[in-house]
Design an enzyme around this catalytic site. Structure first.
Site, PDB file in Angstrom:
ATOM      1  N   VAL A 130       0.905  -1.157   0.000  1.00 48.56           N
ATOM      2  CA  VAL A 130       0.000   0.000   0.000  1.00 48.56           C
ATOM      3  C   VAL A 130       0.945   1.207   0.000  1.00 48.56           C
ATOM      4  CG1 VAL A 130      -1.800   1.239   1.260  1.00 48.56           C
ATOM      5  CG2 VAL A 130      -1.822  -1.267   1.179  1.00 48.56           C
ATOM      6  N   PRO A 131       1.173   1.797  -1.176  1.00 52.82           N
ATOM      7  CA  PRO A 131       2.320   2.674  -1.412  1.00 52.82           C
ATOM      8  C   PRO A 131       2.218   4.097  -0.842  1.00 52.82           C
ATOM      9  CG  PRO A 131       0.991   2.551  -3.377  1.00 52.82           C
ATOM     10  CD  PRO A 131       0.369   1.603  -2.384  1.00 52.82           C
ATOM     11  N   CYS A 132       2.252   4.203   0.476  1.00 48.39           N
ATOM     12  CA  CYS A 132       2.231   5.526   1.095  1.00 48.39           C
ATOM     13  C   CYS A 132       3.501   6.306   0.783  1.00 48.39           C
ATOM     14  CB  CYS A 132       1.986   5.418   2.597  1.00 48.39           C
ATOM     15  SG  CYS A 132       3.193   4.429   3.486  1.00 48.39           S
ATOM     16  N   HIS A 133       4.553   5.633   0.323  1.00 49.62           N
ATOM     17  CA  HIS A 133       5.783   6.332  -0.055  1.00 49.62           C
ATOM     18  C   HIS A 133       5.571   7.233  -1.268  1.00 49.62           C
ATOM     19  CE1 HIS A 133       5.891   2.598  -2.441  1.00 49.62           C
ATOM     20  NE2 HIS A 133       6.539   3.314  -3.352  1.00 49.62           N
TER      21      HIS A 133
END
Length: 164
Positions: A130-133
């Site tokens: 889950v690409p919060c970056h």
């Protein structure tokens, strides 16, 4: 992206570890679903050969090798409804692209919730998957990442270098 299960049976947890270009990663699963992917300094749990752990390790390895830009492994969100709406929106950010906290707030229908989006990002237990970056400040600066800004920068560089 696969479905999510609402309840987690914590009595049946499995762990796996992966060495990556941005440090050691711990993968935790419950039954047939990943519940966390996090950065760790040391391997602290017994490693499992559960198929869900192995699938996550393969997919993360493929991501780091530039052979994968989405994840198929089943995972579970565990949080408030607001957090889940933010995390779902994160999964829709295309590989190699970034958006602002305000963009995510607008996407979930609450344009004044930029700070709350940042708080939800900070609680994301599924790093990389889950690409919060991929969420950056409105001024295009790298801000806030639970794994450390150097990791956020590293993940964004990996994606920029290997655009599909």
């Amino acid at each position: 992206m696969n479905g999510r299960v609402n309840e987690i049976n914590k009595s049946n947890l499995f762990y796996g570890y992966l060495s990556s270009p941005v440090g050691n990663i711990e993968i935790c699963a419950c039954d047939d679903s990943i519940i966390s992917v996090s950065f760790v300094e040391a391997l602290t749990n017994e490693e499992s050969n559960a198929s869900i752990i192995q699938q996550a390790k393969v997919e993360l390895t493929e991501y780091f090798l530039g052979k994968r830009n989405t994840f198929d492994v089943k995972y579970t969100f565990s949080g408030t409804e607001f957090q889940k709406s933010v995390w779902k929106a994160l999964t829709e950010i295309p590989y190699g692209q970034t958006v602002s906290y305000g963009f995510i707030a607008n996407k979930i229908g609450n344009k004044k919730a930029s700070r709350a989006v940042g708080g939800a990002n900070n609680k994301n237990k599924l790093a990389i998957i889950v690409p919060c970056h991929r969420v950056i400040g409105a001024n295009n600066k790298l801000v806030g990442y639970a794994g450390g800004l150097w990791r956020k920068e590293g993940l964004l560089k990996i994606e920029a270098d290997r655009k599909f």
